[in-house]
Design a protein around this motif. Structure first.
Motif, PDB file in Angstrom:
ATOM      1  N   TYR A   1       2.960 -12.160   2.187  1.00 41.74           N
ATOM      2  CA  TYR A   1       2.592 -11.434   3.398  1.00 41.74           C
ATOM      3  C   TYR A   1       3.611 -10.350   3.730  1.00 41.74           C
ATOM      4  CZ  TYR A   1      -0.708 -15.274   3.834  1.00 41.74           C
ATOM      5  OH  TYR A   1      -1.712 -16.181   3.591  1.00 41.74           O
ATOM      6  N   LEU A   2       4.866 -10.552   3.360  1.00 42.98           N
ATOM      7  CA  LEU A   2       5.865  -9.505   3.541  1.00 42.98           C
ATOM      8  C   LEU A   2       5.512  -8.295   2.680  1.00 42.98           C
ATOM      9  CD1 LEU A   2       8.585  -8.498   4.661  1.00 42.98           C
ATOM     10  CD2 LEU A   2       9.697  -9.631   2.719  1.00 42.98           C
ATOM     11  N   PHE A   3       5.112  -8.525   1.436  1.00 44.81           N
ATOM     12  CA  PHE A   3       4.695  -7.439   0.551  1.00 44.81           C
ATOM     13  C   PHE A   3       3.507  -6.695   1.155  1.00 44.81           C
ATOM     14  CE2 PHE A   3       2.142  -5.594  -2.794  1.00 44.81           C
ATOM     15  CZ  PHE A   3       3.069  -5.012  -3.647  1.00 44.81           C
ATOM     16  N   GLU A   4       2.519  -7.456   1.631  1.00 43.04           N
ATOM     17  CA  GLU A   4       1.313  -6.816   2.170  1.00 43.04           C
ATOM     18  C   GLU A   4       1.622  -6.022   3.430  1.00 43.04           C
ATOM     19  OE1 GLU A   4      -3.194  -8.072   3.612  1.00 43.04           O
ATOM     20  OE2 GLU A   4      -2.055  -9.380   2.261  1.00 43.04           O
ATOM     21  N   ASN A   5       2.450  -6.571   4.325  1.00 45.49           N
ATOM     22  CA  ASN A   5       2.815  -5.835   5.542  1.00 45.49           C
ATOM     23  C   ASN A   5       3.633  -4.593   5.234  1.00 45.49           C
ATOM     24  OD1 ASN A   5       1.515  -7.635   7.203  1.00 45.49           O
ATOM     25  ND2 ASN A   5       3.360  -8.515   8.095  1.00 45.49           N
ATOM     26  N   THR A   6       4.454  -4.663   4.179  1.00 40.86           N
ATOM     27  CA  THR A   6       5.330  -3.545   3.833  1.00 40.86           C
ATOM     28  C   THR A   6       4.568  -2.406   3.176  1.00 40.86           C
ATOM     29  OG1 THR A   6       7.222  -5.036   3.556  1.00 40.86           O
ATOM     30  CG2 THR A   6       7.376  -2.866   2.526  1.00 40.86           C
ATOM     31  N   TYR A   7       3.707  -2.738   2.228  1.00 38.23           N
ATOM     32  CA  TYR A   7       3.066  -1.704   1.410  1.00 38.23           C
ATOM     33  C   TYR A   7       1.578  -1.493   1.707  1.00 38.23           C
ATOM     34  CZ  TYR A   7       7.341  -2.282  -1.287  1.00 38.23           C
ATOM     35  OH  TYR A   7       8.658  -2.360  -1.665  1.00 38.23           O
ATOM     36  N   GLY A   8       0.960  -2.421   2.434  1.00 38.04           N
ATOM     37  CA  GLY A   8      -0.453  -2.266   2.750  1.00 38.04           C
ATOM     38  C   GLY A   8      -1.383  -2.715   1.655  1.00 38.04           C
ATOM     39  N   TYR A   9      -0.834  -3.423   0.658  1.00 38.78           N
ATOM     40  CA  TYR A   9      -1.652  -3.942  -0.441  1.00 38.78           C
ATOM     41  C   TYR A   9      -1.481  -5.454  -0.552  1.00 38.78           C
ATOM     42  CZ  TYR A   9      -1.506   0.950  -2.045  1.00 38.78           C
ATOM     43  OH  TYR A   9      -1.583   2.307  -2.124  1.00 38.78           O
ATOM     44  N   GLU A  10      -2.539  -6.108  -0.992  1.00 39.05           N
ATOM     45  CA  GLU A  10      -2.437  -7.531  -1.275  1.00 39.05           C
ATOM     46  C   GLU A  10      -1.441  -7.749  -2.408  1.00 39.05           C
ATOM     47  OE1 GLU A  10      -5.310 -11.182  -2.861  1.00 39.05           O
ATOM     48  OE2 GLU A  10      -6.198  -9.322  -2.087  1.00 39.05           O
ATOM     49  N   ALA A  11      -0.690  -8.843  -2.336  1.00 37.83           N
ATOM     50  CA  ALA A  11       0.391  -9.092  -3.301  1.00 37.83           C
ATOM     51  C   ALA A  11      -0.153  -9.689  -4.592  1.00 37.83           C
ATOM     52  CB  ALA A  11       1.437 -10.024  -2.684  1.00 37.83           C
ATOM     53  N   ASN A  12      -0.730  -8.840  -5.442  1.00 35.16           N
ATOM     54  CA  ASN A  12      -1.140  -9.281  -6.773  1.00 35.16           C
ATOM     55  C   ASN A  12      -0.468  -8.396  -7.817  1.00 35.16           C
ATOM     56  OD1 ASN A  12      -2.740  -6.863  -7.050  1.00 35.16           O
ATOM     57  ND2 ASN A  12      -4.361  -7.874  -5.852  1.00 35.16           N
ATOM     58  N   ASP A  13      -0.595  -8.768  -9.078  1.00 35.18           N
ATOM     59  CA  ASP A  13       0.114  -8.055 -10.144  1.00 35.18           C
ATOM     60  C   ASP A  13      -0.287  -6.587 -10.219  1.00 35.18           C
ATOM     61  OD1 ASP A  13       1.464 -10.344 -10.757  1.00 35.18           O
ATOM     62  OD2 ASP A  13       0.228 -10.874 -12.497  1.00 35.18           O
ATOM     63  N   ALA A  14      -1.576  -6.316 -10.072  1.00 28.56           N
ATOM     64  CA  ALA A  14      -2.044  -4.928 -10.172  1.00 28.56           C
ATOM     65  C   ALA A  14      -1.430  -4.066  -9.078  1.00 28.56           C
ATOM     66  CB  ALA A  14      -3.572  -4.886 -10.094  1.00 28.56           C
ATOM     67  N   ASN A  15      -1.371  -4.598  -7.876  1.00 33.06           N
ATOM     68  CA  ASN A  15      -0.819  -3.826  -6.767  1.00 33.06           C
ATOM     69  C   ASN A  15       0.696  -3.681  -6.877  1.00 33.06           C
ATOM     70  OD1 ASN A  15      -3.265  -3.260  -5.515  1.00 33.06           O
ATOM     71  ND2 ASN A  15      -3.229  -5.140  -4.307  1.00 33.06           N
ATOM     72  N   LYS A  16       1.349  -4.654  -7.464  1.00 35.15           N
ATOM     73  CA  LYS A  16       2.792  -4.538  -7.666  1.00 35.15           C
ATOM     74  C   LYS A  16       3.112  -3.444  -8.677  1.00 35.15           C
ATOM     75  CE  LYS A  16       3.956  -9.216  -6.208  1.00 35.15           C
ATOM     76  NZ  LYS A  16       4.472 -10.546  -6.597  1.00 35.15           N
ATOM     77  N   VAL A  17       2.278  -3.309  -9.689  1.00 39.10           N
ATOM     78  CA  VAL A  17       2.444  -2.200 -10.631  1.00 39.10           C
ATOM     79  C   VAL A  17       2.213  -0.875  -9.918  1.00 39.10           C
ATOM     80  CG1 VAL A  17       1.492  -1.102 -12.687  1.00 39.10           C
ATOM     81  CG2 VAL A  17       1.844  -3.571 -12.658  1.00 39.10           C
ATOM     82  N   LYS A  18       1.216  -0.846  -9.013  1.00 42.13           N
ATOM     83  CA  LYS A  18       0.925   0.373  -8.268  1.00 42.13           C
ATOM     84  C   LYS A  18       2.109   0.782  -7.389  1.00 42.13           C
ATOM     85  CE  LYS A  18      -3.138   0.534  -6.460  1.00 42.13           C
ATOM     86  NZ  LYS A  18      -4.301   0.321  -5.560  1.00 42.13           N
ATOM     87  N   VAL A  19       2.775  -0.196  -6.792  1.00 44.92           N
ATOM     88  CA  VAL A  19       3.885   0.085  -5.882  1.00 44.92           C
ATOM     89  C   VAL A  19       5.167   0.406  -6.637  1.00 44.92           C
ATOM     90  CG1 VAL A  19       5.437  -0.946  -4.175  1.00 44.92           C
ATOM     91  CG2 VAL A  19       2.963  -1.238  -3.944  1.00 44.92           C
ATOM     92  N   TYR A  20       5.529  -0.423  -7.611  1.00 46.29           N
ATOM     93  CA  TYR A  20       6.826  -0.283  -8.272  1.00 46.29           C
ATOM     94  C   TYR A  20       6.773   0.544  -9.554  1.00 46.29           C
ATOM     95  CZ  TYR A  20       8.231  -4.100  -5.166  1.00 46.29           C
ATOM     96  OH  TYR A  20       8.489  -4.882  -4.068  1.00 46.29           O
ATOM     97  N   GLY A  21       5.608   0.616 -10.182  1.00 47.37           N
ATOM     98  CA  GLY A  21       5.526   1.251 -11.488  1.00 47.37           C
ATOM     99  C   GLY A  21       5.785   0.231 -12.579  1.00 47.37           C
ATOM    100  N   LYS A  22       5.235   0.468 -13.748  1.00 49.52           N
ATOM    101  CA  LYS A  22       5.340  -0.516 -14.828  1.00 49.52           C
ATOM    102  C   LYS A  22       6.759  -0.693 -15.344  1.00 49.52           C
ATOM    103  CE  LYS A  22       3.838   2.968 -18.230  1.00 49.52           C
ATOM    104  NZ  LYS A  22       5.170   3.260 -18.750  1.00 49.52           N
TER     105      LYS A  22
END
Length: 646
Positions: free
Chosen positions: A188-209
């Motif tokens: 929920y911290l990830f989702e509140n911070t970035y506006g995306y659900e905390a799944n692998d695809a969204n983590k790649v979108k936020v941080y880059g591969k």
């Protein structure tokens, strides 16, 4: 006031429960809790019936385990879902401070703000329509899940501490419940911070591969952290806080003429300078700190005495930059309206005590602004011939030259407002949101942005960053870098971020992110935080400011400490300890490794700045040069003893 150790000895106090209370917790369960340093051990009466003596220690152990499981399961089966024990810290930083039980058994939930499960009145909601995850604990805690919680987890104690209009702790009744809570909090911290659900695809979108180690620190390669040049002293694997007085206050003196100190300009040579709202005070550098010389240059009605005509918009400088073997100082004042940007700066001749010129920022015949200025490199202020410095604005990064285009020093006697020459740089079209920058020993540049990104530029190009580290959701308000360029320290409001720039290229050579693209061989960063109690003591409106390394300007030397300011605190970390992957703070942590081992220098007033003097002022029996701490009306110097262990 002297130094205080951080409050890492926070144990939850005795619950003072009585047997008449309705909570169905057996003595065996309470004994289990107390074994984890959460209460006072029970004194069992001597008239308990004697049981048959078991035939072996193994049998004793097996019976005890069975008994514990039996009563634990019996007690926990009566608890509602997501049950926790809630504690509140009272007494602040006084000798009477303690933890008290707020609710013996309550439950927590994560809910979306504005949802049917969220019972908060609409008038207390923020005005925008955005919803976010909220942590609710009974009817006493309701708070948005974000970094302001100063969340700190203790896996071995099944405990979590946090700040929410006070300092709270929750105790879980099983390891599984603890791990479930921490996992949900991270999502929920990830989702509140970035506006995306905390799944692998969204983590790649936020941080880059290339930065998946930032999203999954447990899978990141930490080997580069162990490079870190062998320290001159060895740090223990686990170093508990000690009561010994490691920081010795040498002296404290009032600022001259009653002017409130606004900033420090520390020199590596003979003098340093205190810039106040009424003038500039010259102080002498010694191995024990700085001390007044009785020399003061006054501002007169918004102008410096003895100087030529100056723009009437002149105000107290927000930045003072030493140059030319520390015989000159550049003073940059903000424009009217409270914005940090400036249209120019004043050049102050330290030897004569006068302003010799007012410079103007201009590009292609058009006036422009700068947000910040800094030296060409870590040691450039000691160069007697230096005439260039770097400038930063929201979308600009450039090099300014005080010489004319033909290479000659401008004849400022005949020019009321000479123009600085833009000699190198780039004006980005949009989106960079630059906020702060710093340089290495060779002149490489690190830039921090409001979106949390940290970019590395080589000495040869300001157009394209060699490496761009993703943001962690908080703006970078200040940035520093070690002399060798291997380590970067970024400041955010609630934590510091320490980044290792080292990587191994395809040929097996070790490089920094300033000289080449790091690819996917990037170590996860580490965070430096205050524990929740210290964060609360610092004050809700106080934020981390101006974190920086100790001051080294020679190849082969390694910075030893990190210092940051928050409210009335100067907070000091042992650099070698932070880099040590086996350090006790990092055991059993979830997410990015966070270090909570630090020393605090507490003052009576809000601190303007805290900085280490140049390494040349370290004495033989000390591993570090003195620390200078300035409040608006006083400046203090401290020596750190060789016995310092944080």
């Amino acid at each position: 006031m002297g130094a205080n150790h951080s409050r890492e000895d926070l144990e939850l106090e005795s619950e003072t429960e009585t047997e008449s209370e309705s909570e169905e917790i057996t003595r065996e369960q309470e004994s289990d809790d107390e074994g984890e340093n959460y209460g006072t051990p029970s004194s069992y009466s001597s008239d308990h019936p004697k049981s048959k003596t078991p035939s072996s220690l193994d049998e004793v152990e097996s019976r005890l385990k069975a008994l514990k499981i039996k009563y634990n399961n019996q007690a926990q089966s009566n608890y509602p879902k997501n049950s926790v024990k809630l504690y509140l810290h009272v007494g602040g930083n006084t000798p009477n401070s303690k933890w008290v039980v707020s609710e013996k058994v309550t439950s927590y939930s994560f809910v979306k703000s504005g949802s049917e499960d969220d019972e908060e009145d609409e008038e207390n909601e923020e005005s925008d329509s955005t919803s976010w995850w909220v942590l609710k604990i009974g009817r006493k805690v309701r708070v948005k899940v974000d970094q302001d919680l100063q969340f700190k987890a203790f896996k071995d104690q099944k405990r979590v501490d946090f700040v929410a209009n006070g300092v709270w702790a929750i105790k879980f009744f099983s390891p599984e419940e603890y791990e479930s809570f921490v996992g949900k909090y991270q999502e929920y911290l990830f989702e509140n911070t970035y506006g995306y659900e905390a799944n692998d695809a969204n983590k790649v979108k936020v941080y880059g591969k290339d930065f998946l180690g930032w999203a999954k620190p447990e899978e990141a390669d930490d080997s580069m952290w162990e490079d870190a040049e062998e320290s001159l002293y060895k740090t223990p694997t686990k170093t508990p806080m000690k009561e010994s007085h490691d920081l010795n206050e040498e002296f404290e003196e009032a600022a001259a003429n009653g002017g409130a100190i606004q900033s420090l300009a520390l020199g590596a040579l003979d003098n340093s300078f205190l810039v106040s709202d009424s003038g500039i005070q010259v102080v002498r550098n010694y191995s024990h700190g700085i001390q007044g010389k009785g020399i003061y240059v006054n501002f007169d009605d918004g102008r410096l005495s003895g100087r030529k005509s100056v723009n009437a918009s002149y105000s107290t400088p927000r930045k003072a930059l030493l140059m030319r073997a520390e015989t000159n100082m550049l003073l940059m004042s903000p424009m009217n309206g409270g914005m940090p940007h400036s249209r120019g700066l004043h050049q102050f001749d330290i030897e004569t005590g006068k302003i010799v010129s007012e410079w103007k920022f201009e590009k292609d015949g058009t006036d422009i602004t700068m947000r910040d200025i800094t030296n060409e490199s870590k040691g450039a202020q000691m160069d007697p011939s230096g005439s260039t410095f770097l400038g930063l604005d929201d979308n600009r990064l450039c090099r300014w030259d005080m010489r004319d285009r033909n290479g000659m020093v401008q004849n400022i006697a005949n020019e009321s407002t000479p123009v600085l020459n833009w000699t190198q740089g780039h004006q980005f079209s949009r989106g960079t949101n630059f906020e702060c920058f710093a340089t290495t020993g060779d002149g490489s540049i690190v830039v921090g942005s409001l979106d949390g990104k940290i970019r590395l530029y080589s000495i040869s190009s300001m157009r394209q960053a060699k490496t761009a580290f993703p943001g962690l959701g908080s703006p970078i308000t200040h940035v520093d870098v070690t002399y060798d360029g291997k380590w970067i320290l970024g400041t955010t409001d609630t934590y510091l971020i320490l980044i290792c720039t080292l990587f191994t290229d395809k040929d097996g050579k070790t490089k920094t992110g300033f000289s080449g693209r790091m690819g996917n061989r990037i170590s996860a960063p580490r965070l430096l935080k205050l524990n929740p109690l210290d964060s609360h003591m610092a004050g809700a409106n106080n934020k981390f400011r101006n974190a920086q390394f100790s001051w080294v300007t020679e190849n082969g030397k390694q910075e030893r400490h990190l210092v940051a300011t928050v409210g009335k605190f100067s907070v000091i970390w042992n650099f070698q300890q932070v880099k040590n992957s086996s350090h006790g703070c990092y055991l059993n942590q979830v997410g990015l490794k966070s270090c909570y081992c630090y020393k605090i220098v507490l003052k009576d007033d809000s601190i303007v700045d805290s900085r280490f003097m140049h390494e040349k002022f370290a004495v033989s029996d000390s591993p570090e040069a003195p620390l200078v701490v300035a409040t608006p009306m006083k400046v203090s110097s401290f020596s750190i003893s060789s016995r310092l262990r944080m």
